[in-house]
Design an enzyme around this catalytic site. Structure first.
Site, PDB file in Angstrom:
ATOM      1  N   LYS A 142      26.652  57.071  28.355  1.00 17.90           N
ATOM      2  CA  LYS A 142      26.637  56.637  26.707  1.00 17.90           C
ATOM      3  C   LYS A 142      27.142  55.451  26.109  1.00 17.90           C
ATOM      4  O   LYS A 142      26.778  54.818  25.236  1.00 17.90           O
ATOM      5  CB  LYS A 142      27.089  58.076  26.138  1.00 17.90           C
ATOM      6  CG  LYS A 142      26.144  59.215  26.114  1.00 17.90           C
ATOM      7  CD  LYS A 142      26.381  60.395  25.352  1.00 17.90           C
ATOM      8  CE  LYS A 142      25.311  61.470  25.525  1.00 17.90           C
ATOM      9  NZ  LYS A 142      25.405  61.996  26.956  1.00 17.90           N
TER      10      LYS A 142
HETATM   11  C1  LIG Z   1      24.351  62.729  27.622  1.00 16.02           C
HETATM   12  C2  LIG Z   1      24.312  62.654  28.998  1.00 16.02           C
HETATM   13  C3  LIG Z   1      23.242  63.136  29.816  1.00 16.02           C
HETATM   14  C4  LIG Z   1      21.879  63.652  29.032  1.00 16.02           C
HETATM   15  O1  LIG Z   1      21.238  62.435  28.545  1.00 16.02           O
HETATM   16  P1  LIG Z   1      20.217  62.485  27.347  1.00 16.02           P
HETATM   17  O2  LIG Z   1      19.878  61.233  26.985  1.00 16.02           O
HETATM   18  O3  LIG Z   1      20.717  63.447  26.430  1.00 16.02           O
HETATM   19  O4  LIG Z   1      18.901  63.307  28.071  1.00 16.02           O
HETATM   20  C5  LIG Z   1      23.282  63.308  31.137  1.00 16.02           C
HETATM   21  N1  LIG Z   1      24.585  63.011  31.937  1.00 16.02           N
HETATM   22  C6  LIG Z   1      25.652  62.867  31.100  1.00 16.02           C
HETATM   23  C7  LIG Z   1      26.786  62.408  31.771  1.00 16.02           C
HETATM   24  C8  LIG Z   1      25.575  62.474  29.697  1.00 16.02           C
HETATM   25  O5  LIG Z   1      26.607  62.252  28.991  1.00 16.02           O
END
Ligand SMILES: *Cc1c(COP(=O)(O)O)cnc(C)c1O
Length: 497
Positions: free
Chosen positions: A112
């Site tokens: 993120k």
């Molecule tokens: C947010 C997240 C996801 C999922 O991503 P999306 O965009 O919500 O589908 C997968 N793995 C981790 C570690 C995340 O923080």
């Protein structure tokens, strides 16, 4: 480039307004009215671009009301060497058919960061362009990772403040430490006496409180969200799909023009949707492989065309994918229905009223043309962590392990598929040390703690990233705990209104 709401009632807006607003007034999500497409010769040229260069090309096509200079400055401020190292998104080849794209080299060791380091810059620029003079106040409810990534993105960004609420007993020790040690004079971290739902409900109520918004506006503040439905969070994620492809061409693992598969551990459908945009823009992609954990609502949707959120909710060792309503899916529906906002609104109403909707045959077929979906339970996930370590001496976190396990299912179902697979790795294993250590030791999952991070590090002989190991040495700067009813006054207290 103009943006429209997936539900069609709000009018067309330029990208700055879409980013500033986040959600359209009709409850829909903003989507670009048409998708730019690269020619093959453009794409071929792009294969030698650096990450920043690629990013500025791609963002430039979507954010046409931003100047090149503005975008370049924002990108340079977001993806610095100090924050991401020399290469923001390194790729690790397991063998010549399997690449792991490591999306976790940012400040909080999770994917993120890639969007949340850039969003604050896009947001402050958007505010300026839309004539907004108020200071932007970001409110976040977090069950762990998003909170820290948002804090790191927004801290010390002029013209912004950020308040993060987390459930007092609902986050791991390490996650809590990461958040409450955040410095920066525009940040506030507050524990809520309750669970994640209480935090989220509280934040939603604040967003919907018109009197509160007015009180804040009178004092020069405007509320905004760093939520993954914001277009400004989605668009930076398109870039790394192109980066992975360029890398494979540059390293001669594929010939230019050859297709690849991307395997994406999915929760809110933001990450994989960015891959869909890349595909629509001309990137040679065969399948986008959607990987879920036991919360396999998306698997059923892609396989059967039926979205049904009425099902058990499981707390898993890949908690960032523990989601039953994937908000970004609404954007995909917009394309599946050939840009029919009435139909999207209908599906969303059905989901709201009965918890379920079914797409028609044409839409279901289109879904399967672009996507493959499957899921991994807890045992399969742990098995995959073990296997990768033992066979390839490479350690993955539980979210990435879900993706690898689903790739096995894909290969079982498509034995003739011979494309290179790129697995998106979304977190450093040290963020989920308890699950990984438990898997390697054939033991139950252990709670994440600094101690267990160190044990894992000893076992796999990989150093804990300083950003994670350092949390115990940093001073605690935030210790407020509030009741759910007092979240509003806590925000006002921090802003001094
Ligand atoms: C947010 C997240 C996801 C999922 O991503 P999306 O965009 O919500 O589908 C997968 N793995 C981790 C570690 C995340 O923080």
């Amino acid at each position: 480039m103009l943006y429209t709401s997936t539900r069609g009632i709000s009018g067309l807006v330029p990208s700055a307004a879409a980013i500033k607003k986040g959600l359209a007034a009709d409850g829909g999500l903003y989507v670009p009215i048409n998708l730019p497409r690269f020619s093959l010769s453009d794409l071929e040229k792009m294969c030698s671009f650096s990450y920043l260069h690629l990013a500025s090309e791609i963002l430039g096509l979507f954010l046409t009301d931003f100047s090149h200079r503005e975008l370049e400055d924002a990108l340079e401020a977001a993806y610095t060497k100090e924050k991401f190292g020399d290469e923001p998104v390194p790729i690790h080849m397991i063998n010549n058919k399997l690449a792991i794209m490591e999306l976790w080299h940012g400040p909080t060791c999770a994917f993120k960061d890639i969007a949340l380091q850039l969003l604050p810059h896009l947001l402050t620029l958007s505010a300026k362009k839309t004539g907004e003079n108020s200071e932007i106040v970001i409110l976040v409810a977090t069950s762990g990772d998003t909170g820290k990534a948002a804090l790191e993105g927004f801290k010390n960004v002029p013209g912004t403040r950020i308040v993060v609420f987390y459930p007092n007993d609902g986050v791991s020790d390490v996650q809590k430490r990461q958040m409450i040690t955040t410095d920066g004079d525009n940040v506030k971290v507050i524990a809520v006496d309750g669970n994640f739902d209480d935090c989220q409900r509280g934040v939603k109520e604040i967003f919907n409180d018109e009197q509160f918004a007015k009180d804040l506006r009178d004092k020069g503040f405007v509320l905004s969200s760093a939520n993954s439905i914001n277009w400004g969070r989605l668009v930076p994620q398109i870039v790394y799909y192109f980066k992975a492809y360029s890398y494979l061409v540059e390293t001669q693992n594929i010939e230019f023009g050859e297709k690849v598969n991307f395997v994406v551990p999915t929760g809110n459908f933001g990450d994989i949707l960015a891959g869909f945009y890349a595909k629509c823009m001309g990137l040679p992609v065969n399948k986008l492989i959607c990987a879920s954990n036991s919360n396999n609502v998306l698997t059923d949707f892609i396989q059967k065309g039926i979205y049904d959120r009425k099902r058990n909710f499981y707390k898993t060792i890949s908690p960032s994918m523990d989601i039953l309503v994937s908000s970004n899916l609404e954007r995909l529906l917009y394309y599946l229905t050939k840009s029919d906002p009435d139909k999207v609104a209908e599906y969303m109403d059905e989901l709201n009223d009965s918890g379920k909707y079914t797409v028609n045959n044409v839409e279901a077929r289109k879904l399967k043309e672009h996507f493959y979906a499957s899921w991994a339970d807890e045992n399969k996930t742990k098995e995959q962590i073990q296997l990768m370590y033992m066979v390839n001496n490479y350690i993955v976190d539980p979210h990435t392990a879900v993706a690898l396990s689903v790739l096995n299912n894909y290969q079982r179902d498509n034995p003739k598929d011979n494309f290179v697979n790129v697995v998106l790795s979304t977190a450093s294993v040290f963020k989920f040390s308890g699950a990984a250590f438990g898997a390697l030791e054939n033991d139950a999952t252990i709670a994440d703690s600094v101690e267990i991070m160190n044990k894992l590090s000893e076992k796999i002989k990989v150093k804990v990233p300083k950003r994670l190991s350092g949390v115990t040495e940093k001073p605690i700067l935030h210790s407020d705990v509030v009741k759910y009813e007092d979240m509003r006054s806590a925000v006002k207290g921090f802003l001094g209104v």
